[in-house]
Design a protein around this motif. Structure first.
Motif, PDB file in Angstrom:
ATOM      1  N   SER A 144      30.535   5.333 -35.985  1.00 38.81           N
ATOM      2  CA  SER A 144      31.610   4.963 -36.916  1.00 38.81           C
ATOM      3  C   SER A 144      32.247   3.637 -36.510  1.00 38.81           C
ATOM      4  O   SER A 144      32.489   2.759 -37.356  1.00 38.81           O
ATOM      5  N   ALA A 145      32.510   3.486 -35.221  1.00 36.92           N
ATOM      6  CA  ALA A 145      33.131   2.252 -34.738  1.00 36.92           C
ATOM      7  C   ALA A 145      32.191   1.066 -34.930  1.00 36.92           C
ATOM      8  O   ALA A 145      32.634  -0.031 -35.321  1.00 36.92           O
ATOM      9  N   TYR A 146      30.889   1.271 -34.702  1.00 38.09           N
ATOM     10  CA  TYR A 146      29.952   0.168 -34.849  1.00 38.09           C
ATOM     11  C   TYR A 146      29.815  -0.240 -36.315  1.00 38.09           C
ATOM     12  O   TYR A 146      29.708  -1.429 -36.626  1.00 38.09           O
ATOM     13  N   GLU A 147      29.838   0.725 -37.218  1.00 38.78           N
ATOM     14  CA  GLU A 147      29.774   0.382 -38.637  1.00 38.78           C
ATOM     15  C   GLU A 147      30.974  -0.462 -39.042  1.00 38.78           C
ATOM     16  O   GLU A 147      30.836  -1.442 -39.802  1.00 38.78           O
ATOM     17  N   SER A 148      32.143  -0.112 -38.533  1.00 39.09           N
ATOM     18  CA  SER A 148      33.338  -0.916 -38.819  1.00 39.09           C
ATOM     19  C   SER A 148      33.163  -2.329 -38.290  1.00 39.09           C
ATOM     20  O   SER A 148      33.499  -3.315 -38.965  1.00 39.09           O
ATOM     21  N   LEU A 149      32.634  -2.447 -37.077  1.00 41.98           N
ATOM     22  CA  LEU A 149      32.380  -3.759 -36.490  1.00 41.98           C
ATOM     23  C   LEU A 149      31.395  -4.552 -37.345  1.00 41.98           C
ATOM     24  O   LEU A 149      31.617  -5.742 -37.624  1.00 41.98           O
ATOM     25  N   ALA A 150      30.318  -3.899 -37.769  1.00 40.39           N
ATOM     26  CA  ALA A 150      29.280  -4.577 -38.546  1.00 40.39           C
ATOM     27  C   ALA A 150      29.839  -5.221 -39.805  1.00 40.39           C
ATOM     28  O   ALA A 150      29.405  -6.294 -40.219  1.00 40.39           O
ATOM     29  N   ASN A 151      30.821  -4.569 -40.389  1.00 44.40           N
ATOM     30  CA  ASN A 151      31.347  -5.060 -41.659  1.00 44.40           C
ATOM     31  C   ASN A 151      32.417  -6.131 -41.528  1.00 44.40           C
ATOM     32  O   ASN A 151      32.807  -6.732 -42.525  1.00 44.40           O
ATOM     33  N   VAL A 152      32.871  -6.392 -40.302  1.00 42.45           N
ATOM     34  CA  VAL A 152      33.782  -7.522 -40.091  1.00 42.45           C
ATOM     35  C   VAL A 152      33.105  -8.646 -39.311  1.00 42.45           C
ATOM     36  O   VAL A 152      33.646  -9.746 -39.217  1.00 42.45           O
TER      37      VAL A 152
END
Length: 231
Positions: A144-152
């Motif tokens: 979940s945290a990596y997906e958030s990172l990927a999108n910013v």
């Protein structure tokens, strides 16, 4: 990130050569994705998995396979990258020495870059948080945290193309993974899971990965096709 409306959606699939990633590839392919498989020659001692990853990918004539070389053995810190550290052959407390520091963070970063180049919005990874070795980068909160990172962190994300990190095995037991993969026609005899497999891909039958795999086949009621060195 414009895609032809009639084209299949593209996805990058992390394929290690093991049981879990082979199942994830089968899942993504069955969902209609145009699959691009990605493996890493990162200095691992169990290099037979690279041959297995290529073999698994080649089982799908429409799949493109890539291997990226990383020298994680140059920093060591893991029994999987440092031959001076023995692979444990019995369960241990805490995070095991087979944990490779930041491995999934690094792998996903390369996958993310390739996804942007391809115009893919989905990255699949075969992490599991039920029957697993306790690695911190296999947990749902990491994904979940990596997906958030990927999108910013990406041009695609900033331009409004939501990138998804898909981990469909997260909440499945090893037996459930094997059952689903079997239904999708996965040839588990082509996979290599052992942390210290020999050059022929034969498993030790003693390490944590072998134990989880063996128990999974037994619980699933599926014949274990693994080739063992001690057999």
């Amino acid at each position: 990130m414009n895609q032809d409306a009639n084209a299949l959606p593209k996805a990058v699939i992390l394929v290690s050569g093991g049981l879990d990633s082979a199942t994830v590839l089968a899942m993504a392919h069955a969902q209609g994705f145009e699959c691009y498989t990605l493996s890493f020659d990162y200095g691992q001692r169990h290099r037979a998995e690279l041959i297995a990853a290529e073999r698994i990918s080649a089982g799908y004539p429409d799949v493109t396979h890539k291997v990226v070389t990383l020298n994680l053995d140059s920093i060591g810190g893991s029994a999987l990258t440092d031959t001076a550290i023995a692979v444990p052959e019995s369960p241990t407390e805490g995070i095991p020495i087979t944990y490779v520091p930041a491995r999934n963070t690094i792998f996903l970063s390369i996958a993310l870059g390739w996804a942007e180049v391809l115009g893919a919005l989905d990255i699949f990874i075969g992490v599991n948080a039920v029957d697993y070795s306790g690695y911190p980068d296999c947990r749902p909160e990491f994904i979940s945290a990596y997906e958030s990172l990927a999108n910013v962190a990406t041009k695609a994300g900033v331009e409004g193309n939501h990138l998804r990190i898909q981990a469909p095995l997260s909440n499945l037991s090893k037996a459930e993974i094997i059952q689903q993969g079997s239904q999708l026609g996965v040839d588990y005899s082509a996979t290599v899971s052992c942390y210290q497999a020999d050059n022929q891909g034969r498993a030790c039958g003693l390490c944590d990965s072998c134990r989880l795999r063996k128990e999974g086949f037994e619980s699933a009621g599926v014949a274990d096709p693994t080739r063992y060195k001690l057999a």
